[in-house]
Each structure stands twice: as structure tokens, then as C-alpha cells.
Design an enzyme around this catalytic site. Structure first.
Site, PDB file in Angstrom:
ATOM      1  N   GLY A 162       0.740  -1.253   0.000  1.00 30.31           N
ATOM      2  CA  GLY A 162       0.000   0.000   0.000  1.00 30.31           C
ATOM      3  C   GLY A 162       0.767   1.298   0.000  1.00 30.31           C
ATOM      4  O   GLY A 162       0.172   2.364   0.055  1.00 30.31           O
ATOM      5  N   CYS A 295       9.681  -4.773  -9.930  1.00 31.64           N
ATOM      6  CA  CYS A 295      10.981  -4.577  -9.272  1.00 31.64           C
ATOM      7  C   CYS A 295      11.928  -5.673  -9.772  1.00 31.64           C
ATOM      8  O   CYS A 295      12.670  -6.276  -9.002  1.00 31.64           O
ATOM      9  CB  CYS A 295      10.862  -4.543  -7.754  1.00 31.64           C
ATOM     10  SG  CYS A 295       9.856  -5.852  -7.056  1.00 31.64           S
TER      11      CYS A 295
END
Length: 771
Positions: A162, A295
Site C-alpha cells: 500500500g 521490481c
């Protein structure tokens, strides 16, 4: 993960930071410029600097920045720990307004010196308040490249834990004078437990414009909204598509990746990543922007997904050129040529070279486009790859897509389904997603089908329509959805003629423009304990989609029932979480206070009226007892005082005045006012955290337990009754301790209460999730 910090040698086996296959693979692909390989590998073996971001939408973000620079950073100057000079934190050159910083301070060092321990406590406390986010630097990039405006409808497809979602919420609230921006964020995650972590992150920002939902992102349903009485499909202006990935860009933080890395991970994830990205662009509005990010450094998860998406879009999508955005960010362009490698080290340059027994592991979409013209038109170099050694960060990949026209399989933009939804088992099918995601079809049904199903549809929908009229958004009927996670309570909007609202409106003199239709509760039976609020746009989404959407949480708490309140003219007192949203509509029971009054309110539990300034005493004198708003406005002629406004919820008693503000928020405001709130007693702190852990652990055992906040609130009320108006003015911190200790006594009695289970009690054990 602990890898962010150095100094964690005790108890962990040393992981050797070597992986021959990794080096062979990336050297062959040439993603690192010539002559930089040594620097690239050396950076990967170094611990990642800890980075923090000051949340940007609070009016006091600048005050926090001022406090950091003028107080805490200055204390670090010329400081030595174990004979080593402490490095000064540096702002990230590419992040706007100096709101993001990185530091090489480890946890071990932070705790070794009293000055650093103060800094550490500041970081921890401000993070819990939501004023600071500890977030990896490269993770901050995707929301910045989305170019969010307050009116945008945003979908965050794979949102947990989040930190990026929090950035998006901040951007919606860029203007703090607008309590209800027209935009909203729908934050989704497939993992039910991680959804509660997401709720915890979002709740710190106190926004009425965020909804957390629990779906598989690759088949997230089309939602409908009511537009001037017409049902229309909801298309999003901005979509963040930060997909699950192999994570080899996080080696500096998650050192397990060193021993676990293999090309197999990327090959297994590619199909899912492409399906999620495809579902995203289907739901993107024309002219809208979607950011795809991982990532990972691997082109199979990055350029291959983007190239495949662009190819099947047939010109509907284009890569945006963002080279001029985020000046100061060092980046590498996307690559146009790559090969595919199996975990045994075998290379393939083209799909036709792949033997049939390997064609389940390797798919055609993993290879670069051969047609030079097509390849050139794709502009893959507009993607960006962040390499760790360029700016001392993690590794990352970002691509920004613009939707020019509907996807070819959606040439007629999907209208509302006029036929009964197809179902497999009990799960609604909104799109046919094949394994390699080559087709995603959402079409209008034929006229014959419409006529045939009309009567049946009317019968089936009569209950749903009745619920909507009553403002009830029940949980989704799908049995399959209830097999995992927690059963959520329904969202029940307050009916327009609800007698509950009239005394509230009268007591607080609410403005006629107050959107009471946006008030909701989480219970259909019994007394309504809490009132929550959403924006009208989210109300629209909730009312029209409850049967197809698993909503975990939405809305902010604005009023709480107070058992003694009715005798004071109103059964509901203001909740601090929602006060900044409510304040513009309140015209009564507001007391302006000076900075000295604020300090008294925040440092003493139940101070006598005589302690306050004579102006405050005069204002309170003619006011009835009960819930009040305490407002501090800065004086520009006193630049040394706090220069941002503060709104606090309070309670006026017969002889006293108190603030109802969570402990961390109290400490935050006091710090901003220059009041020293550092606790030197380590034992006291340890006892406190131990008590908190025990309480959280017990609450986590109870699915149908009472909301933690409800328990604390009830405790405060009971404590007030016990202490009485003539109580001694104990310091805030010890009173908070008493509250926490007393939770144990109430724990048993409240186990059977049918209140909505809070995120904290559900997810006490999921705090160590990677960013």
C-alpha cells in the site's frame, strides 16, 4: 524486510551474495552499460539505504519537513557513533519539494546514541500517524509518472502493501480545502490477508475516497456506475499496474533472492503479468494513462510484456515519452533485443528454435518482435530501467502507456450487460481470458438474447433493486468468494429520512450542503455504533456493484456513539479520523484555541477549565456539554509558532475540557510545536509495547471480535465515569498505558460482540510483507 538495515548479523546465517547464472544471464543481455558491470555488482552487494517519504497532502507536510531539517538532522551533524561519523540524510534529487529522503543509518546505529534514538522514535511514531512513509526510493516512481489529478478515477491493480496507494491518495487530496475530491482510488489485491495490510496503510491517510477490494487482478470485474440515470461501464483515468514479479531488483533488501534466483521465475510469471496488464488496458479510459512496473530487471517480465501488449493492441496503445519527467532521475532506456534462457543455461533466440517439450515453459510472447518496422514503431526505448549503482537504489522497470482508442476486441466499448451474467460455478465471468491472454472479449449481447432473458432478469434483480433503494450494499452472493478470508459486513447507507441524523444535524449545525446520503454504517440490525463517510462517487460505485465486488473496506469514521451523549442532546460524538473531512460543514460547537491551550489539551488527560486562557474559558462558558471542535489557526506574526492549522475533536465537561486524539497524533502535534516528547524510560516503553502485542495477539484470535477502536473508545468512556470530572491531571502517556492495560479486562466480555472486525485484529501477523 530486515535487509534494509545493516547490523543484523546476530542469529542469521551469512548468505553468500553470489549467483553465477544471474551474472551470466545479465552480462549476455547487456542491460548494464559497458565498463559498469563491476559497479553494478558491487552496488547489489551493499545494503539498501533506508528511505522515507513525507506524506504530501497534509497541510502540515511542510512543518514536518521543517522539523526534520531544523531539529533532527541538525542533531546528526558532527555526531559520531563508535568512532564513526554519522552520514547526513540526503533528499532524493528527483522527488518533488524535498519530500523524500534517504539515509544509511541502520537500526543498530539508530539505537546506540540518545540523539539517534530520538530520531528513531520520531520516525516510528510519525510513520504510525501516516505523516511519514518508509518506502523504497524506486517504489515512489510509478505514482509520480501517473500524473494524477484530484478528479481522476484510479485503479491500483496489485496494491498491497500500500505505499504506492498512499501516494495516489495524497495526490487526490492535493487541495486540502476540498473535503471530497471528485476522484477516487480503488485498491485491489488478490491476497485476502494482504488486503488488510492495505487497509491499515490507507486508513492512516483518513480519506473518504479510497476503497479496498479483493480480486484476482487478471479478471477483475467491469464495474458499473449510474450516470444521469443511465448505467454505464466504469473506465479509469489512471491505472497503476505494479505486477507480481521475480523481484531480482530487490536483492539489496531481500538477500534470499541471491540463492533462489533462476530464470524459471520469470518464465512462470510472464503469462500472469501479461494477463494483468491486458485486463488493465481494457478498463482504461480513452486518453487515460497506465503505468506498468516491476521490481525486476528481466526483459521477459518487462519489455516482452509491453511489446506483446502493444502488438495485440494494433495501435490502440502507445508508450509515452517520459524522458523529461522527474528530472534528476538517472535511468536506462528500454531494450529492443533479448534472448530467452532456461534454468539449465540453454539460450533461445526465436520461438521457432524452442523444442516442443519446452513450449509449455517458453511462450511466443517472450521473444522480441522480429519485424524491424513494427519494432521501431513500438518505441520500446521509452520504457525506463533503474540500475542500482546509478543512484544507490534498488533495481526497477517502468513503462507508461497511453490509450488512444478501444482495444481491437472491444471495438464497441462494452455497454452494460443486458443479459444474465454467465457463471462458472458461482463466479461471474466478465471476460474470457485464455492462458496466453491473446483474447479478452466483452461484447454486447444480441437482441434475441435480451428478450429471452428479460423476465428472468427482472425476477432475479428485484431483491437487489430493493436493497439498492434501501441503500444496502450486501456482501457478494458468490459462494466461491466466501471460501477465503473473512466474511465482511454489508455497507448500509443511511436512509434520507433516518431519525438518527436530525439530532446530529441540529447539534453541530451542519451546513445544508452536507452530503448526508454519503453516510454509512456496517450493520443492518441493532444500534448503529459508528457512522462512516464516503465520497458520492464511491457511493455510486458501491450501490451499483455490491453483487460482483468483494469490498474489504471503505469510508472514514466521522461519528461514534457515546452512551452518555443523548443526555447532552446528541448520541454521537465526533471522531478525529474524519474531522478534516467534516470540519468545513460544521457551524456550531467550534472553539478557537491558542497554541498554549493546544499544549495543555495534548499533554493533560482531563484538564480543568481554569487551566486554559481566559478567551477559551469565555467561549466555553455558554456552551452546552458534549462533543466539540477545537481549532488552532497559526498567527503569521509569530513565525516561531506552529504555522499550520490544527483541528482536534474534544469533549466539554462540567469543569474540564479534553481532547479525543489518538496517542501518536498527540505526540505528532506536540513535536511540531517543539514540545519534547521523548521517553527516556526504556522499561516503560518495553512494557507498553509488550502489552500492545499481547492485546493484538488475543484480538487476532477472534474473528467476530469487537473493533479495537470501539474497545478503546468504550474504555475511555468507562475511565471517564470512573475518574469523574474532578480527576487528577495525569500525563497523556500514562493514561494511554492505563487504557491499554484495561483492554485486557474488557477483552473477554466483548468477544461475542457483533461488530465489524478491524483490520488490525485480522492482520496482526502480516506486518513483514515486502514493499
Amino acid at each position: 524486510g530486515g535487509g534494509v538495515f545493516q547490523g543484523w548479523a546476530g542469529g542469521y546465517p551469512e548468505i553468500v551474495k553470489e549467483n553465477e547464472l544471474f551474472e551470466r544471464y545479465y552480462q549476455e543481455l547487456g542491460i548494464v552499460p559497458a565498463g559498469e558491470w563491476g559497479a553494478f555488482m558491487a552496488a547489489l552487494r551493499e545494503p539498501l539505504p533506508a528511505t522515507l517519504r513525507i506524506t504530501g497532502y497534509r497541510s502540515h507536510a511542510k512543518e514536518i519537513l521543517h522539523c526534520l531539517k531544523e531539529k533532527y538532522f541538525k542533531e546528526l551533524q558532527n555526531l559520531e557513533v563508535d568512532g564513526q561519523k554519522v552520514e547526513m540524510p540526503q533528499s532524493l534529487s528527483w522527488y518533488p519539494e524535498e519530500l523524500a529522503w534517504h539515509t544509511n543509518l541502520s537500526r543498530k546505529i539508530l539505537r546506540k546514541s540518545p540523539q539517534l534514538e530520538k530520531f528513531h522514535q520520531f520516525l516510528v511514531s510519525e510513520t504510525e500517524c501516516g505523516n511519514i512513509s518508509r518506502q523504497e526510493a524506486v517504489s515512489m516512481i510509478p505514482p509520480l509518472l501517473l500524473n494524477v489529478n484530484p478528479h481522476h478515477k484510479i485503479l491500483d491493480m496489485c496494491a498491497a502493501p500500500g505505499s504506492k496507494t498512499a501516494q495516489l491518495i495524497e495526490m487526490l487530496h492535493a487541495d486540502m480545502n476540498v473535503p471530497f475530491p471528485k476522484g477516487f482510488v480503488i485498491a485491489n489485491d488478490v491476497d485476502n490477508k494482504r488486503c488488510y495490510l492495505l487497509v491499515h496503510q490507507a486508513k492512516r491517510l483518513n480519506s473518504p475516497c479510497i476503497m479496498v477490494v479483493n480480486h484476482d487482478a487478471s479478471s477483475i470485474p467491469n464495474l458499473q456506475i449510474d450516470v444521469d440515470g443511465r448505467k454505464e461501464v466504469l473506465f479509469y483515468d489512471r491505472i497503476l499496474c505494479d505486477v507480481p514479479c521475480s523481484g531480482d531488483g530487490t536483492m539489496r533488501k531481500n538477500i534470499d533472492v541471491w540463492k533462489k534466483w533462476t530464470t524459471q521465475n520469470s518464465l512462470q510469471l510472464h503469462g500472469l503479468q501479461l494477463r494483468i496488464a491486458t485486463r488493465g488496458v481494457e478498463q482504461l479510459a480513452e486518453g487515460g494513462r497506465m503505468v506498468y512496473s516491476t521490481c525486476s530487471l528481466n526483459p521477459i517480465e518487462n519489455e516482452a510484456v509491453i511489446a506483446s501488449l502493444l502488438e495485440k493492441s494494433q495501435g490502440a496503445l502507445e508508450l509515452a515519452d517520459v524522458s523529461s519527467e522527474l528530472p534528476g532521475l538517472k535511468r536506462m532506456p528500454g531494450i529492443t533485443k533479448w534472448k530467452v534462457m532456461l534454468k539449465d543455461g540453454q539460450w533461445f533466440e526465436e520461438w521457432k528454435d524452442v523444442p516442443s517439450n519446452r513450449q509449455t515453459q517458453i511462450r511466443p510472447t517472450m521473444f522480441p518482435v522480429k519485424d524491424e518496422e513494427k519494432l521501431k514503431a513500438m518505441n520500446l526505448e521509452r520504457c525506463l530501467r533503474i540500475l542500482p549503482h546509478h543512484q544507490n537504489t534498488g533495481g526497477f522497470f517502468v513503462a507508461v502507456l497511453i490509450k488512444k482508442s478501444p482495444m481491437p476486441w472491444n471495438k464497441r466499448q462494452p455497454k452494460v450487460h443486458q443479459k444474465l451474467p454467465q457463471r462458472t460455478g458461482d463466479t461471474e465471468v466478465t471476460a474470457a481470458n485464455s492462458d496466453n491472454s491473446s483474447e479478452c472479449i466483452t461484447e454486447e449481447p444480441t437482441l434475441a438474447e435480451n428478450e429471452e432473458s428479460k423476465t428472468m432478469k427482472e425476477l432475479q434483480n428485484s431483491d437487489t433493486e430493493q436493497s439498492k433503494k434501501e441503500g444496502v450494499c450486501g456482501p457478494p452472493p458468490s459462494k466461491k468468494m466466501k471460501l477465503f478470508g473473512f466474511k465482511e459486513d454489508p455497507f448500509v447507507f443511511l436512509p434520507e429520512d433516518d431519525p438518527l441524523f436530525l439530532p446530529i444535524q441540529k447539534f453541530y449545525a451542519l451546513d445544508p450542503s452536507f452530503p448526508k446520503m454519503n453516510l454509512l454504517t456496517r450493520t443492518q440490525e441493532g444500534k448503529k455504533r459508528q457512522l462512516y463517510m464516503v465520497s458520492k462517487e464511491l457511493r455510486n460505485v458501491l450501490l451499483n456493484n455490491s453483487e460482483k465486488m468483494k469490498v474489504i473496506n471503505t469510508g472514514i469514521k466521522v461519528w461514534s456513539r457515546n452512551s452518555d451523549g443523548e443526555q447532552f442532546g446528541c448520541a454521537f460524538r465526533l471522531a478525529q479520523e474524519g474531522i478534516y473531512t467534516l470540519y468545513p460543514f460544521i457551524h456550531a460547537r467550534i472553539i478557537s484555541v491558542c497554541i498554549e491551550d493546544v499544549k495543555i489539551l495534548l499533554t493533560q488527560e482531563n484538564p480543568f477549565l481554569s487551566k486554559f486562557s481566559s478567551e477559551t474559558q469565555k467561549k466555553v462558558k455558554d456552551m452546552a456539554m458534549g462533543s466539540i471542535v477545537l481549532k488552532y489557526d497559526p498567527d503569521p506574526e509569530k513565525p516561531d509558532d506552529l504555522q499550520c492549522p490544527i483541528v482536534l475533536c474534544g469533549w466539554q465537561g462540567k469543569t474540564s475540557l479534553r481532547a479525543f486524539v489518538p496517542k501518536n497524533e498527540r505526540l505528532h502535534y506536540l513535536r511540531m510545536m517543539g514540545v519534547e516528547v521523548f521517553k527516556a524510560k526504556r522499561k516503560e516503553e518495553e512494557l507498553e509495547s509488550k502489552t500492545e502485542e499481547e492485546v493484538q495477539h488475543r484480538l487476532a484470535q477472534t474473528e467476530e471480535g469487537m473493533d479495537v477502536e470501539d474497545k478503546e473508545r468504550d474504555l475511555v468512556t468507562k475511565m471517564e465515569a470512573e475518574i469523574g470530572e474532578e480527576s487528577s491531571q495525569s500525563p497523556v502517556e500514562s493514561s494511554a498505558m492505563e487504557v491499554e492495560n484495561k483492554i485486557e479486562d474488557l477483552d473477554q466480555s466483548s468477544k461475542n460482540a457483533n461488530s465489524h472486525v478491524s483490520q488490525e485484529s485480522k492482520d496482526a501477523d502480516t506486518s513483514n510483507v515486502k514493499d
